[in-house]
Design a protein around this motif. Structure first.
Motif, PDB file in Angstrom:
ATOM      1  N   ALA A  13      57.956  14.870  77.035  1.00 25.95           N
ATOM      2  CA  ALA A  13      58.856  15.579  77.950  1.00 25.95           C
ATOM      3  C   ALA A  13      60.189  14.869  78.125  1.00 25.95           C
ATOM      4  N   VAL A  14      60.912  14.724  77.034  1.00 25.86           N
ATOM      5  CA  VAL A  14      62.191  14.014  77.054  1.00 25.86           C
ATOM      6  C   VAL A  14      63.315  15.002  77.391  1.00 25.86           C
ATOM      7  N   PRO A  15      64.115  14.703  78.411  1.00 23.06           N
ATOM      8  CA  PRO A  15      65.159  15.671  78.795  1.00 23.06           C
ATOM      9  C   PRO A  15      66.300  15.787  77.790  1.00 23.06           C
ATOM     10  N   VAL A  16      66.699  14.666  77.205  1.00 23.77           N
ATOM     11  CA  VAL A  16      67.867  14.679  76.318  1.00 23.77           C
ATOM     12  C   VAL A  16      67.472  14.094  74.981  1.00 23.77           C
ATOM     13  N   VAL A  17      67.580  14.906  73.918  1.00 22.03           N
ATOM     14  CA  VAL A  17      67.103  14.479  72.603  1.00 22.03           C
ATOM     15  C   VAL A  17      68.192  14.703  71.559  1.00 22.03           C
ATOM     16  N   PRO A  18      69.136  13.776  71.495  1.00 28.51           N
ATOM     17  CA  PRO A  18      70.187  13.929  70.493  1.00 28.51           C
ATOM     18  C   PRO A  18      69.599  13.850  69.093  1.00 28.51           C
ATOM     19  N   LEU A  23      69.690   5.630  70.132  1.00 28.47           N
ATOM     20  CA  LEU A  23      68.443   5.467  70.868  1.00 28.47           C
ATOM     21  C   LEU A  23      67.807   6.790  71.257  1.00 28.47           C
ATOM     22  N   ARG A  24      66.518   6.713  71.534  1.00 31.12           N
ATOM     23  CA  ARG A  24      65.783   7.841  72.102  1.00 31.12           C
ATOM     24  C   ARG A  24      65.406   7.501  73.534  1.00 31.12           C
ATOM     25  N   GLY A  25      65.550   8.439  74.414  1.00 35.40           N
ATOM     26  CA  GLY A  25      65.163   8.206  75.793  1.00 35.40           C
ATOM     27  C   GLY A  25      63.668   8.330  75.995  1.00 35.40           C
ATOM     28  N   ALA A  26      63.217   7.773  77.100  1.00 31.33           N
ATOM     29  CA  ALA A  26      61.820   7.950  77.470  1.00 31.33           C
ATOM     30  C   ALA A  26      61.614   9.395  77.899  1.00 31.33           C
ATOM     31  N   GLY A  27      60.375   9.743  78.114  1.00 32.44           N
ATOM     32  CA  GLY A  27      60.064  11.081  78.589  1.00 32.44           C
ATOM     33  C   GLY A  27      59.599  11.045  80.030  1.00 32.44           C
ATOM     34  N   VAL A  28      59.616  12.227  80.619  1.00 30.84           N
ATOM     35  CA  VAL A  28      59.176  12.341  82.005  1.00 30.84           C
ATOM     36  C   VAL A  28      57.718  11.903  82.145  1.00 30.84           C
ATOM     37  N   THR A  29      56.951  12.116  81.083  1.00 28.66           N
ATOM     38  CA  THR A  29      55.530  11.755  81.164  1.00 28.66           C
ATOM     39  C   THR A  29      55.240  10.369  80.591  1.00 28.66           C
ATOM     40  N   SER A  30      56.230   9.730  79.993  1.00 28.25           N
ATOM     41  CA  SER A  30      55.949   8.418  79.412  1.00 28.25           C
ATOM     42  C   SER A  30      56.191   7.290  80.413  1.00 28.25           C
ATOM     43  N   VAL A  31      56.732   7.628  81.562  1.00 31.04           N
ATOM     44  CA  VAL A  31      56.936   6.637  82.614  1.00 31.04           C
ATOM     45  C   VAL A  31      56.279   7.158  83.891  1.00 31.04           C
ATOM     46  N   THR A  32      55.365   6.392  84.419  1.00 31.07           N
ATOM     47  CA  THR A  32      54.702   6.783  85.664  1.00 31.07           C
ATOM     48  C   THR A  32      55.126   5.826  86.765  1.00 31.07           C
ATOM     49  N   PRO A 412      71.261  19.881  96.859  1.00 34.54           N
ATOM     50  CA  PRO A 412      69.806  19.718  97.012  1.00 34.54           C
ATOM     51  C   PRO A 412      69.041  19.953  95.708  1.00 34.54           C
ATOM     52  N   THR A 413      69.341  21.023  94.999  1.00 35.43           N
ATOM     53  CA  THR A 413      68.599  21.280  93.760  1.00 35.43           C
ATOM     54  C   THR A 413      68.986  20.297  92.653  1.00 35.43           C
ATOM     55  N   ASN A 414      70.193  19.777  92.699  1.00 34.23           N
ATOM     56  CA  ASN A 414      70.592  18.787  91.702  1.00 34.23           C
ATOM     57  C   ASN A 414      69.847  17.472  91.936  1.00 34.23           C
ATOM     58  N   VAL A 415      69.696  17.099  93.195  1.00 31.51           N
ATOM     59  CA  VAL A 415      68.895  15.918  93.512  1.00 31.51           C
ATOM     60  C   VAL A 415      67.461  16.156  93.068  1.00 31.51           C
ATOM     61  N   ALA A 416      66.961  17.345  93.335  1.00 33.48           N
ATOM     62  CA  ALA A 416      65.557  17.648  93.022  1.00 33.48           C
ATOM     63  C   ALA A 416      65.281  17.529  91.530  1.00 33.48           C
ATOM     64  N   ARG A 417      66.155  18.096  90.693  1.00 36.26           N
ATOM     65  CA  ARG A 417      65.878  18.035  89.260  1.00 36.26           C
ATOM     66  C   ARG A 417      66.055  16.621  88.719  1.00 36.26           C
ATOM     67  N   THR A 418      66.942  15.850  89.362  1.00 38.49           N
ATOM     68  CA  THR A 418      67.145  14.473  88.919  1.00 38.49           C
ATOM     69  C   THR A 418      65.945  13.604  89.286  1.00 38.49           C
ATOM     70  N   LEU A 419      65.484  13.708  90.521  1.00 31.37           N
ATOM     71  CA  LEU A 419      64.325  12.901  90.918  1.00 31.37           C
ATOM     72  C   LEU A 419      63.079  13.298  90.128  1.00 31.37           C
ATOM     73  N   ALA A 420      62.942  14.585  89.858  1.00 32.65           N
ATOM     74  CA  ALA A 420      61.755  15.050  89.144  1.00 32.65           C
ATOM     75  C   ALA A 420      61.686  14.469  87.731  1.00 32.65           C
ATOM     76  N   SER A 421      62.830  14.202  87.138  1.00 32.27           N
ATOM     77  CA  SER A 421      62.854  13.717  85.755  1.00 32.27           C
ATOM     78  C   SER A 421      63.295  12.256  85.665  1.00 32.27           C
ATOM     79  N   LEU A 422      63.261  11.558  86.797  1.00 29.86           N
ATOM     80  CA  LEU A 422      63.882  10.237  86.856  1.00 29.86           C
ATOM     81  C   LEU A 422      63.294   9.222  85.882  1.00 29.86           C
ATOM     82  N   GLY A 423      61.973   9.262  85.733  1.00 31.47           N
ATOM     83  CA  GLY A 423      61.318   8.286  84.856  1.00 31.47           C
ATOM     84  C   GLY A 423      61.933   8.251  83.461  1.00 31.47           C
ATOM     85  N   ALA A 424      62.404   9.397  83.027  1.00 29.48           N
ATOM     86  CA  ALA A 424      62.934   9.497  81.670  1.00 29.48           C
ATOM     87  C   ALA A 424      64.153   8.608  81.455  1.00 29.48           C
TER      88      ALA A 424
END
Lengths: 644, 644
Positions: A13-18, A23-32, A412-424
């Motif tokens: 679940a990587v948000p940005v995949v050039p 480099l490759r970023g981590a994914g939302v599920t690869s960081v807990t 509010p929704t911008n904070v929400a989507r950022t926190l939800a995917s922060l691990g990445a």
């Protein structure tokens, strides 16, 4: 040109995949993240409270029902919400999608599904989807590219769909988004309508959607939008300017970010995506140059961007007023988006440093502890206590009070989507190994490594990394030493701690389960002096602790002492106090404004400046800036006038 | 309540004639300014160039034709101009009327007459007169009190008519204005529509029209509008607030001016008129208190008011940024209006001091030397050179360049009506004698005196007053000694000069033709230190000469030296240089913004601040602020960072 991968793994679940870059970023599920850690707590509150909070507000205000109205053919110009309210629904969908990606939640999933159904029902047969244009009783499609936000809305729809497909769901939302993107490409392609959107967003969204869906055409459309911009095609309304829209100068030739801050940052993020995926080094260099100039003279100590309330815009170089700092929360989110893409492209640590600063001092500052109120603007100086929090819709620009919702409620929704995917955004990988970027207690699984991170950072500077699984053979593990961390030390495998310099600590070796690395970052308080060219804070000093900017709040001053009368004496240094610090200072008690101009007597020399009465020595307690205004309305300042 | 005089002498063309209060102002015809003096030159340019310039622009843009369209019944919502463009036509009529009052001009009179005919033709049978509302194809009358400006427009019509009748013409313009005022009183009277206008102006206009036309009813309506305000009756648009309109707090209970600066000042001026003419001491005290608080902590060294571009508003106390100072020219005009009324009511010298400061540093700064371009905003610090002057319609808020016309073009006509009537503000009378308030070469005929004033003020501090005619018996002649004029000296009748203190020099004696008074004001350069609570200019000093604020402009710096690198060393004092001054200083040459945040290294102590390279000692030449940007785009600053 680099060829796009036709499919991308959704496993992590990587948000940005050039398709290129360092480099490759981590994914939302690869960081807990541990639920009790600094970011884990915020992610939990976001999931448990903020998502439903946003949903409830948008339902209450009729922003979601706008989709139903289109489906029912009952559209009117007096629909509730601004022309960009659709995007809030999409940003919420994106936040929810990342949340499901991290951990299932049947109840939220059901809400998500119903929301998608309502959105889908409003889509036209040809893919066009918008509740403020293009239907009976509304203005026609694309009749107001400058302010209509149609493409902007569509961009957020695409980003939600990217989150959905990257978290393993090729579902209705994805199909809706693809139809919308196809329609946009048909409409605005090379031989189509020669326009751009007044608010960039479609660029970064089309680029990522192209990657996620394997549609080269979307990337090509993003490239067209980036290239078309800066050529004065947008109709400039009275009292605005082409600069507001970044339509004054092509991205390729501009030297610094200017105009509306969120617009400038979203556009730049999309331009990086286009540059990387098309191998356009000139374009990448242009954005890199603009980023450096912007960070060097148009960015606040907090990482906040946007010096002006007027037009929510960047100021000139060195125009960084603390009191009228706009530093919109969304500009912080957008700055993280841009810096992240530049990091992935270059691997340079400076981008990650700015991300850390922005996350801790802008993104973390916005939401209240309960996740149901937000700062829109993030000034570094509050002169008058804000009004008490209002349980209703607030004007957007008020500082000093977190509010549940805003007239323009993008934050509010911008904070929400950022926190939800922060691990990445906390780790990245390349062919040689893994880089740890942000330090948060939890587990990281990336690049063949599985690691446990134990830390109370930023309260404490000790970051212990234990390898649980390691790749075969020699690998690289990089750890970031923040730019402020002079005197950081690293102990490897129980050995003696050795000083490491700011930048990267780069370990190349064969790693084994059980290996432990302990990084000690000096998070004691330090004084930070502004560049002499920043007029607004001449003669002041700030105090920081690790990645945290500190501030003094009137709540912590003795009764009767006013912040306007504060001066500090830093000769004695700064002492630690809890999560904050204490400096010595004085307050003056006579703060009434006189009946004459607040400028001195004509013949006053240096020694005869206006002096206030009764200075009193006090200890000045400082708290982390992100926690200000949690205890009710207060005055506050980050930059402390220095005595004498 | 004081009874209004039913008729007022028009002999001396007095703009403001309270029915009570301490003093009577001079008239437009009772003061004749020498054409070569500081103000005489500007008045001449205004007459010769600015009036036709404004007329031409409004004709070109269709703002005048809007009246013809109403007369022809061809109104549409896409009429040119804002909803307040009618007021510009009226302000021009007012300026013309004062000009004719001073000296006839057949050509201008013909233009005036034709303009009045076109305005009159647009008036409805019941007196309603507006080109943006109330006619077929336009929104209905009074449907947008908050932003529609209908009463605001009418107010300026009344002020034009006041100028007309006070200069001896009871003509068509006066009849049109009276019908309009009657209609407003019918509509908004005690038992009528309970509303106020979003932009105050009708209050001050109705009060003066009541005095000029002997209509008590108009004053009563002004009182109603003042009393109704501050009670939240105006519909607040998204992103605005009740404070913007001064509808947050009744005038009677407010403590400081706030919200939109011009609105706040016009309202206050009207409230003073109402207070004086109804004997309402509480209301007068309320405005006096607000004025003192505003001047004490919300007013610039130039006299400029309005710290914020956003909402063109006042800031909080001590929020006085030099770079983003809005200081709208119209707020300067409005501040003169308010201070003048407070002076007439109280006789206090502090109001006249502020008028002088504002006239020389705001009103005189706005127009170009040729009277065909204007500053709208008057910042005290320009970081980037403005664009070269554009021969077209400019956005209103651009600093650094005088422009021929603006999208919201309130300032040119406001400057015009102020300069046309300027003489009236230079002297006052009471039953005992005459007060000389502003010093300008010319002749004053007032209160039984006829006096010749010779002076090159403010270039030179010598003001010689020769009595040409004097009243019978003992009389009083007061001369103002400005607050900055420590060490002023007065010589009476060829005697030795003696020191006089700031305030009033009060001479009571029998005056005879040939008597001469010579006041010597110390107009040498002086340092002015800002109050320590004004964060934006901490660590800086300003230089003034007499009533003139000085500034340094990049045009005068050595090649390659940038204002952002300037620091001055004031230990050596300030030297006179022409109309300006010179201080010692340094410039630093390395001004590139770095790629890192513009804040210092983490462990930097006081001595380790970021230091720029290659400081070079220079003489820093200062010129009068009102002349800045006359030599092309430049950077500029009033407050000079002090070295060390």
């Amino acid at each position: 040109m680099t060829v796009l991968p036709s499919t991308v793994s959704t496993a992590s679940a990587v948000p940005v995949v050039p398709s290129g870059g360092a480099l490759r970023g981590a994914g939302v599920t690869s960081v807990t993240l541990d639920p009790a850690g600094f970011w884990g707590v915020r992610q939990g509150v976001n999931r448990a409270a903020t998502l439903r909070h946003c949903l409830d507000w948008m339902e209450r205000l009729g922003w979601i029902e706008n989709f139903d109205r289109v489906a029912r053919g009952e559209t009117t110009v007096d629909r509730p919400g601004w022309q960009f309210s659709d995007s809030e629904v999409y940003k919420l969908l994106e936040a929810m999608a990342w949340e499901f990606g991290r951990a299932p939640d049947d109840e939220l999933a059901a809400l998500f599904g119903r929301l998608v159904e309502r959105v889908a029902a409003a889509q036209d047969a040809d893919g066009y989807l918008n509740t403020a244009f293009g239907h009976p009783g509304l203005p026609g499609r694309w009749t107001d590219l400058a302010m209509g936000h149609e493409l902007y809305n569509a961009g957020h729809l695409l980003q939600a769909a990217v989150a959905r497909i990257r978290t393993g769901h090729d579902d209705e939302l994805v199909r809706v988004a693809r139809r919308a993107a196809d329609q946009i490409c048909d409409e605005f392609g090379e031989s189509g309508r020669h326009g751009v959107c007044g608010h960039p967003e479609i660029e970064v969204a089309l680029a990522e959607a192209g990657r996620a869906f394997g549609e080269r055409r979307y990337l090509e459309q993003a490239r067209l939008f980036v290239d078309r911009r800066g050529r004065g095609t947008l109709a400039v309304r009275p009292l605005l300017s082409a600069e507001y829209f970044q339509d004054d100068e092509p991205v390729r030739s501009a030297t610094v970010l200017r105009g509306h801050a969120v617009r400038a940052l979203y556009l730049s993020a999309g331009a990086v995506d286009v540059a990387v995926d098309t191998g356009d080094d000139e374009l990448l260099a242009a954005v890199t140059r603009q980023w450096a100039a912007t960070v060097g003279a148009r960015t606040y100590l907090t990482g906040g961007m946007g010096s002006r309330h007027q037009d929510e815009g960047f100021g000139d170089d060195w125009e960084l007023p603390a009191d009228r700092a706009y530093c919109e929360t969304c500009a912080g989110v957008a700055s993280v988006m841009l810096a992240w893409r530049l990091y992935l492209a270059s691997g340079e640590v400076r981008y990650v440093d700015l991300i850390e600063r922005t996350l801790f001092n802008v993104v973390a500052t916005s939401p209240s502890a309960d996740g149901r109120a937000f700062f829109y603007a993030n000034p570094l100086h509050q002169r008058e206590p804000g009004a008490a929090a209002v349980d209703g819709v607030n004007t957007r620009a008020e500082g000093g009070v977190r509010a549940p919702w805003f007239e323009v409620s993008c934050c509010p929704t911008n904070v929400a989507r950022t926190l939800a995917s922060l691990g990445a955004y906390t780790a990245s990988a390349d062919d040689e190994g893994v880089s740890l970027l942000q330090y948060a207690a939890g587990e990281v699984e990336l690049g063949g490594f599985r690691m446990r991170v134990d830390t109370a950072y930023p309260s404490d500077g000790r970051v212990a990394v234990r390898v649980l699984e390691a790749p075969e053979g020699e690998a690289r593990l990089r750890m970031r030493v923040p730019a402020w961390a002079d005197g950081a030390r690293l102990a490897v495998g129980g050995g003696a701690a050795e000083e490491v310099l700011p930048g990267w600590v780069d370990l190349r070796r064969v790693f084994s389960p059980g290996d432990e690395l302990v990084l000690e970052l000096p998070v004691g308080p330090r004084l930070t002096w502004p560049d002499l060219r920043i007029d607004a804070v001449r003669g002041t000093v700030a105090v920081e602790r690790g990645p945290l900017v500190l501030c003094v709040e009137s709540t912590d001053l003795p009764v009767g002492a006013e912040l306007a009368g504060l001066e500090v004496d830093v000769a004695a240094g700064v002492r630690v106090s809890g999560d904050g610090a204490v400096v010595s200072g004085i307050v003056r008690h006579d703060r009434a404004a006189g009946p004459a101009l607040p400028y001195g007597a004509p013949d006053a020399g240096e020694g005869e400046r206006v002096e206030l009465e009764s200075p009193t020595a006090i200890d000045v307690p400082l708290i982390p800036y992100h926690r200000w205004a949690e205890r009710g309305p207060a005055t506050m300042r980050v930059f402390l006038p220095v005595r004498g």
